[in-house]
Design a protein around this motif. Structure first.
Motif, PDB file in Angstrom:
ATOM      1  N   ILE A  97       8.789  -7.549  -0.936  1.00  0.00           N
ATOM      2  CA  ILE A  97       8.708  -6.149  -0.482  1.00  0.00           C
ATOM      3  C   ILE A  97       7.859  -5.340  -1.451  1.00  0.00           C
ATOM      4  O   ILE A  97       6.952  -4.596  -1.053  1.00  0.00           O
ATOM      5  CB  ILE A  97      10.115  -5.542  -0.360  1.00  0.00           C
ATOM      6  CG1 ILE A  97      10.888  -6.200   0.794  1.00  0.00           C
ATOM      7  CG2 ILE A  97      10.030  -4.028  -0.131  1.00  0.00           C
ATOM      8  CD1 ILE A  97      12.362  -5.838   0.819  1.00  0.00           C
ATOM      9  N   ALA A  98       8.135  -5.487  -2.750  1.00  0.00           N
ATOM     10  CA  ALA A  98       7.371  -4.759  -3.761  1.00  0.00           C
ATOM     11  C   ALA A  98       5.902  -5.173  -3.736  1.00  0.00           C
ATOM     12  O   ALA A  98       5.004  -4.328  -3.846  1.00  0.00           O
ATOM     13  CB  ALA A  98       7.967  -5.002  -5.146  1.00  0.00           C
ATOM     14  N   ALA A  99       5.649  -6.470  -3.562  1.00  0.00           N
ATOM     15  CA  ALA A  99       4.270  -6.953  -3.551  1.00  0.00           C
ATOM     16  C   ALA A  99       3.487  -6.387  -2.371  1.00  0.00           C
ATOM     17  O   ALA A  99       2.316  -6.016  -2.510  1.00  0.00           O
ATOM     18  CB  ALA A  99       4.254  -8.486  -3.513  1.00  0.00           C
ATOM     19  N   LEU A 100       4.115  -6.307  -1.205  1.00  0.00           N
ATOM     20  CA  LEU A 100       3.428  -5.763  -0.030  1.00  0.00           C
ATOM     21  C   LEU A 100       3.055  -4.296  -0.242  1.00  0.00           C
ATOM     22  O   LEU A 100       1.937  -3.872   0.103  1.00  0.00           O
ATOM     23  CB  LEU A 100       4.311  -5.919   1.209  1.00  0.00           C
ATOM     24  CG  LEU A 100       4.505  -7.365   1.710  1.00  0.00           C
ATOM     25  CD1 LEU A 100       5.543  -7.408   2.820  1.00  0.00           C
ATOM     26  CD2 LEU A 100       3.177  -7.954   2.188  1.00  0.00           C
ATOM     27  N   PHE A 101       3.966  -3.529  -0.820  1.00  0.00           N
ATOM     28  CA  PHE A 101       3.636  -2.131  -1.117  1.00  0.00           C
ATOM     29  C   PHE A 101       2.515  -2.050  -2.153  1.00  0.00           C
ATOM     30  O   PHE A 101       1.617  -1.211  -2.058  1.00  0.00           O
ATOM     31  CB  PHE A 101       4.871  -1.383  -1.622  1.00  0.00           C
ATOM     32  CG  PHE A 101       5.742  -0.838  -0.530  1.00  0.00           C
ATOM     33  CD1 PHE A 101       5.266   0.134   0.347  1.00  0.00           C
ATOM     34  CD2 PHE A 101       7.049  -1.278  -0.377  1.00  0.00           C
ATOM     35  CE1 PHE A 101       6.077   0.638   1.359  1.00  0.00           C
ATOM     36  CE2 PHE A 101       7.868  -0.769   0.633  1.00  0.00           C
ATOM     37  CZ  PHE A 101       7.372   0.193   1.496  1.00  0.00           C
ATOM     38  N   MET A 102       2.552  -2.924  -3.145  1.00  0.00           N
ATOM     39  CA  MET A 102       1.526  -2.883  -4.192  1.00  0.00           C
ATOM     40  C   MET A 102       0.160  -3.315  -3.673  1.00  0.00           C
ATOM     41  O   MET A 102      -0.870  -2.842  -4.147  1.00  0.00           O
ATOM     42  CB  MET A 102       1.946  -3.768  -5.369  1.00  0.00           C
ATOM     43  CG  MET A 102       3.091  -3.202  -6.184  1.00  0.00           C
ATOM     44  SD  MET A 102       2.807  -1.501  -6.749  1.00  0.00           S
ATOM     45  CE  MET A 102       3.710  -0.562  -5.496  1.00  0.00           C
ATOM     46  N   ILE A 103       0.151  -4.218  -2.699  1.00  0.00           N
ATOM     47  CA  ILE A 103      -1.126  -4.582  -2.074  1.00  0.00           C
ATOM     48  C   ILE A 103      -1.714  -3.369  -1.363  1.00  0.00           C
ATOM     49  O   ILE A 103      -2.915  -3.088  -1.459  1.00  0.00           O
ATOM     50  CB  ILE A 103      -0.931  -5.765  -1.096  1.00  0.00           C
ATOM     51  CG1 ILE A 103      -0.645  -7.052  -1.880  1.00  0.00           C
ATOM     52  CG2 ILE A 103      -2.169  -5.947  -0.216  1.00  0.00           C
ATOM     53  CD1 ILE A 103      -0.222  -8.219  -1.007  1.00  0.00           C
ATOM     54  N   LEU A 104      -0.861  -2.611  -0.655  1.00  0.00           N
ATOM     55  CA  LEU A 104      -1.321  -1.388   0.006  1.00  0.00           C
ATOM     56  C   LEU A 104      -1.864  -0.403  -1.020  1.00  0.00           C
ATOM     57  O   LEU A 104      -2.931   0.195  -0.821  1.00  0.00           O
ATOM     58  CB  LEU A 104      -0.170  -0.759   0.797  1.00  0.00           C
ATOM     59  CG  LEU A 104      -0.457   0.596   1.457  1.00  0.00           C
ATOM     60  CD1 LEU A 104      -1.621   0.490   2.435  1.00  0.00           C
ATOM     61  CD2 LEU A 104       0.792   1.127   2.161  1.00  0.00           C
ATOM     62  N   VAL A 105      -1.138  -0.222  -2.124  1.00  0.00           N
ATOM     63  CA  VAL A 105      -1.591   0.689  -3.182  1.00  0.00           C
ATOM     64  C   VAL A 105      -2.950   0.245  -3.728  1.00  0.00           C
ATOM     65  O   VAL A 105      -3.882   1.052  -3.866  1.00  0.00           O
ATOM     66  CB  VAL A 105      -0.552   0.738  -4.327  1.00  0.00           C
ATOM     67  CG1 VAL A 105      -1.138   1.421  -5.566  1.00  0.00           C
ATOM     68  CG2 VAL A 105       0.707   1.463  -3.878  1.00  0.00           C
ATOM     69  N   SER A 106      -3.077  -1.047  -4.025  1.00  0.00           N
ATOM     70  CA  SER A 106      -4.313  -1.559  -4.620  1.00  0.00           C
ATOM     71  C   SER A 106      -5.487  -1.462  -3.645  1.00  0.00           C
ATOM     72  O   SER A 106      -6.616  -1.162  -4.059  1.00  0.00           O
ATOM     73  CB  SER A 106      -4.118  -3.015  -5.062  1.00  0.00           C
ATOM     74  OG  SER A 106      -3.128  -3.100  -6.069  1.00  0.00           O
ATOM     75  N   ILE A 107      -5.229  -1.724  -2.360  1.00  0.00           N
ATOM     76  CA  ILE A 107      -6.308  -1.614  -1.372  1.00  0.00           C
ATOM     77  C   ILE A 107      -6.758  -0.171  -1.237  1.00  0.00           C
ATOM     78  O   ILE A 107      -7.957   0.129  -1.163  1.00  0.00           O
ATOM     79  CB  ILE A 107      -5.861  -2.192  -0.016  1.00  0.00           C
ATOM     80  CG1 ILE A 107      -5.797  -3.723  -0.099  1.00  0.00           C
ATOM     81  CG2 ILE A 107      -6.810  -1.758   1.100  1.00  0.00           C
ATOM     82  CD1 ILE A 107      -5.296  -4.396   1.165  1.00  0.00           C
ATOM     83  N   MET A 108      -5.805   0.775  -1.220  1.00  0.00           N
ATOM     84  CA  MET A 108      -6.171   2.191  -1.142  1.00  0.00           C
ATOM     85  C   MET A 108      -7.015   2.590  -2.341  1.00  0.00           C
ATOM     86  O   MET A 108      -8.008   3.312  -2.234  1.00  0.00           O
ATOM     87  CB  MET A 108      -4.914   3.068  -1.069  1.00  0.00           C
ATOM     88  CG  MET A 108      -4.129   2.941   0.222  1.00  0.00           C
ATOM     89  SD  MET A 108      -5.121   3.267   1.689  1.00  0.00           S
ATOM     90  CE  MET A 108      -5.732   4.895   1.320  1.00  0.00           C
ATOM     91  N   TYR A 109      -6.614   2.112  -3.495  1.00  0.00           N
ATOM     92  CA  TYR A 109      -7.337   2.418  -4.732  1.00  0.00           C
ATOM     93  C   TYR A 109      -8.737   1.808  -4.681  1.00  0.00           C
ATOM     94  O   TYR A 109      -9.735   2.466  -4.975  1.00  0.00           O
ATOM     95  CB  TYR A 109      -6.549   1.836  -5.913  1.00  0.00           C
ATOM     96  CG  TYR A 109      -6.513   2.698  -7.147  1.00  0.00           C
ATOM     97  CD1 TYR A 109      -7.661   2.927  -7.895  1.00  0.00           C
ATOM     98  CD2 TYR A 109      -5.321   3.260  -7.591  1.00  0.00           C
ATOM     99  CE1 TYR A 109      -7.614   3.697  -9.045  1.00  0.00           C
ATOM    100  CE2 TYR A 109      -5.266   4.037  -8.734  1.00  0.00           C
ATOM    101  CZ  TYR A 109      -6.421   4.242  -9.463  1.00  0.00           C
ATOM    102  OH  TYR A 109      -6.373   4.997 -10.599  1.00  0.00           O
ATOM    103  N   ALA A 110      -8.805   0.514  -4.299  1.00  0.00           N
ATOM    104  CA  ALA A 110     -10.090  -0.178  -4.251  1.00  0.00           C
ATOM    105  C   ALA A 110     -11.000   0.394  -3.173  1.00  0.00           C
ATOM    106  O   ALA A 110     -12.213   0.504  -3.357  1.00  0.00           O
ATOM    107  CB  ALA A 110      -9.864  -1.674  -4.002  1.00  0.00           C
ATOM    108  N   LEU A 111     -10.396   0.778  -2.056  1.00  0.00           N
ATOM    109  CA  LEU A 111     -11.174   1.325  -0.939  1.00  0.00           C
ATOM    110  C   LEU A 111     -11.910   2.594  -1.356  1.00  0.00           C
ATOM    111  O   LEU A 111     -13.093   2.778  -1.046  1.00  0.00           O
ATOM    112  CB  LEU A 111     -10.234   1.600   0.229  1.00  0.00           C
ATOM    113  CG  LEU A 111     -10.827   2.146   1.526  1.00  0.00           C
ATOM    114  CD1 LEU A 111     -11.928   1.235   2.034  1.00  0.00           C
ATOM    115  CD2 LEU A 111      -9.730   2.296   2.577  1.00  0.00           C
ATOM    116  N   GLY A 112     -11.209   3.465  -2.072  1.00  0.00           N
ATOM    117  CA  GLY A 112     -11.849   4.695  -2.536  1.00  0.00           C
ATOM    118  C   GLY A 112     -13.030   4.414  -3.442  1.00  0.00           C
ATOM    119  O   GLY A 112     -14.085   5.074  -3.355  1.00  0.00           O
ATOM    120  N   GLN A 113     -12.904   3.404  -4.322  1.00  0.00           N
ATOM    121  CA  GLN A 113     -14.002   3.071  -5.229  1.00  0.00           C
ATOM    122  C   GLN A 113     -15.184   2.471  -4.453  1.00  0.00           C
ATOM    123  O   GLN A 113     -16.345   2.792  -4.716  1.00  0.00           O
ATOM    124  CB  GLN A 113     -13.538   2.056  -6.277  1.00  0.00           C
ATOM    125  CG  GLN A 113     -12.311   2.452  -7.053  1.00  0.00           C
ATOM    126  CD  GLN A 113     -12.452   3.791  -7.723  1.00  0.00           C
ATOM    127  OE1 GLN A 113     -13.469   4.101  -8.336  1.00  0.00           O
ATOM    128  NE2 GLN A 113     -11.426   4.614  -7.608  1.00  0.00           N
TER     129      GLN A 113
END
Length: 548
Positions: free
Chosen positions: A126-142
């Motif tokens: 569960i934590a990993a799935l949320f963190m993947i979303l966080v990381s993709i949002m972060y990477a997407l902006g860059q």
């Protein structure tokens, strides 16, 4: 004045950008040739020295927002972003003090690794799935920021810049792994600092500032002139509640960001990790202070020149000031610095995505994979994360101007409480962890203006969009759920087989450096309920009407 704000000769910028990519590829190749295990791939074998690691930490925390987004927000809003920087600079020191050294002692190379050992597989996924979303949002902006930089400043079409830039970025990160990313990030931090602070000094000198030789602090000599040109610049526009909301959104949010925590685990020793923290705070403080000085200079320029910079061009403020006051070749170097800022953050994000997918999900579900298969899976996962970021950037969500800050809040809601309480409170269990992550994370997404625009907390577009109001509501809720659910379920006999065991208690003692197990250690009921009481007070405050 050319209001397109573009290099008249983009060839200069293209050549410099190509040269930086050649450098980064070379560093990646030579740094990662010895990677034989997932520990090498994601933690650089745990052999990075304090100066390199401190620079890499700072560089990973930088993003295109440092060069572009934040200066634009200062221009449009005159918000005292020094408050935001103070909270964000606290990130690595707090990670190191609160849980970084403990997890480093444990041998973890990602926060979710600890969640898996502490709470079990279900909670970690569960934590990993949320963190993947966080990381993709972060990477997407860059990724979008780099493509926009290519498009608006170098004359390269957006889609072309996105595809070419995306392939180049994913390539060098995948080739280099954490070792290459760390060495590149340290180099990128030097580039970022020089290409931001030195040109800013020239801009301030041209504006008549006598403190031009140290812009991060000595722009203060221009304050009287600024107050004359714009008396309201330093006014605090928002209520105390708005500024308090920065703490759960950005400070606690930073504690949950996987790509920041991973930097702690690359240190060669616990002493090295602590020393790296000092270098991180020093370098980040210099550049963040210079960012505020750049925003200050931009507002001053518009006031004294009468030139209006549109909202659409506000993100280009750093580039605009360099085009106005410095030669074009200097502006080209600044563009290289901006791209380096995006690359360093992207590297950390893609490595985090790779670790989350390969180690925290696939390997968890299939633990019998060989070491060679795990490393191959890691490379594939990193490349997949980059590919997804590129594909999403073709038609990006409209809220990307604030998506990075919004991602901070989601990390603070779904990840930080699990780690902080898991390290310091033995009674924290899997039921509390899953309730905190699931309920808190889902509610945070619901109250954001991006999913259900009519269901928001503050009703203020900037506050809700940045995740400030959502984090102030949901971060304390996550702590409440984790503590209360854990406390209750620990006292239900039917659930005893799934609750913390002596092995869990021994793990907690070991990661704090103890050789014995003392039941009274890290088991304070008073401390847990004090945190609960404070969290309830903040939660209720967040529900009350917001005043601005």
């Amino acid at each position: 004045m050319d209001q397109t704000w573009q290099l008249s000769n983009p060839i200069i910028g293209i050549v410099i950008v190509i040269a930086t990519f050649v450098l980064f590829y070379a560093v990646s190749y030579f740094s990662n040739r010895a990677s034989k295990s997932v520990e090498d791939l994601y933690a650089a074998g745990g052999g990075v020295g304090p100066v390199t690691n401190g620079l890499a930490m700072a560089s990973t925390y930088m993003s295109l927002a440092t060069f572009l987004g934040v200066t634009g927000l200062i221009l449009n809003l005159q918000v005292p972003f020094v408050m935001l920087w103070i909270q964000m600079i606290l990130a690595i020191p707090l990670i190191t003090i609160i849980y970084g050294t403990s997890l480093r002692r444990m041998g973890a190379f990602s926060p979710t690794h600890f969640v898996r050992e502490r709470y079990g597989v279900s909670a970690s996924i569960i934590a990993a799935l949320f963190m993947i979303l966080v990381s993709i949002m972060y990477a997407l902006g860059q990724m979008i920021g780099i493509a926009v930089t290519f498009e608006t400043l170098l004359g390269i079409p957006y889609i072309t810049g996105l595809i070419v830039g995306g392939i180049l970025i994913v390539g060098y990160v995948t080739i280099g792994g954490m070792s290459g990313a760390t060495n590149n990030a340290a180099i990128q931090m030097v580039i970022i600092a020089l290409m931001f602070i030195v040109p800013l000094g020239a801009i301030m000198k041209a504006m008549g500032g006598s403190g031009w030789y140290f812009p991060p602090l000595l722009y203060a000599d221009m304050v009287p002139a600024m107050l004359e040109a714009m008396p309201s610049f330093f006014d605090y526009q928002y209520s105390s509640k708005w500024y308090f909301a920065i703490i759960p959104a950005l400070t606690i949010g930073s504690l949950g960001l996987p790509h920041l925590a991973m930097r702690i685990y690359t240190a060669s020793s616990l002493k090295s990790a602590r020393q790296a923290m000092v270098w991180f705070a020093l370098v980040l403080g210099l550049v963040f202070s210079a960012t505020y000085a750049m925003g200050f200079a931009g507002v001053y320029y518009t006031q004294i020149s009468g030139v209006e910079i549109s909202s659409a061009d506000a993100d280009k403020l750093t580039i605009i000031l360099n085009l106005v006051y410095n030669p074009e070749w200097v502006t080209a170097l600044v563009i290289a610095g901006a791209i380096s800022a995006g690359l360093s953050t992207l590297s950390g994000n893609l490595l985090a995505i790779g670790a989350l997918i390969s180690q925290d999900i696939v390997t968890t579900l299939k633990p019998n994979l060989t070491s060679k298969s795990k490393v191959r899976l890691g490379y594939i996962s990193i490349a997949m994360g980059g590919l997804v970021s590129v594909l999403l950037a073709f038609n990006p969500p409209e809220f990307l101007t604030v998506s990075i800050l919004w991602a901070f809040g989601l990390a603070g809601v779904t990840n930080a409480p699990l780690i902080m309480m898991g390290v310091w409170w033995k009674e924290a269990n899997r039921y509390g962890a899953m309730a905190a992550s699931l309920v808190g994370g889902i509610l945070y997404i619901i109250v954001s203006p991006f999913v259900f625009p009519n269901i928001v907390v503050s009703g203020h577009a900037l506050t809700d969009g940045m995740g400030l109001s959502g984090a102030m509501l949901c971060v304390p809720l996550s702590f409440i759920l984790l503590i209360v659910v854990s406390y209750i379920t620990n006292r239900i006999p039917a659930l005893q087989k799934n609750l913390p065991t002596k092995a869990d208690h021994k793990l907690i003692e070991r990661i704090h450096g103890w050789n014995d197990v003392n039941p009274a250690r890290y088991n304070s009921t008073f401390g847990a309920f004090l945190i609960t009481a404070i969290s309830i007070a903040i939660f209720v405050w967040a529900l009350m009407p917001w005043e601005f």
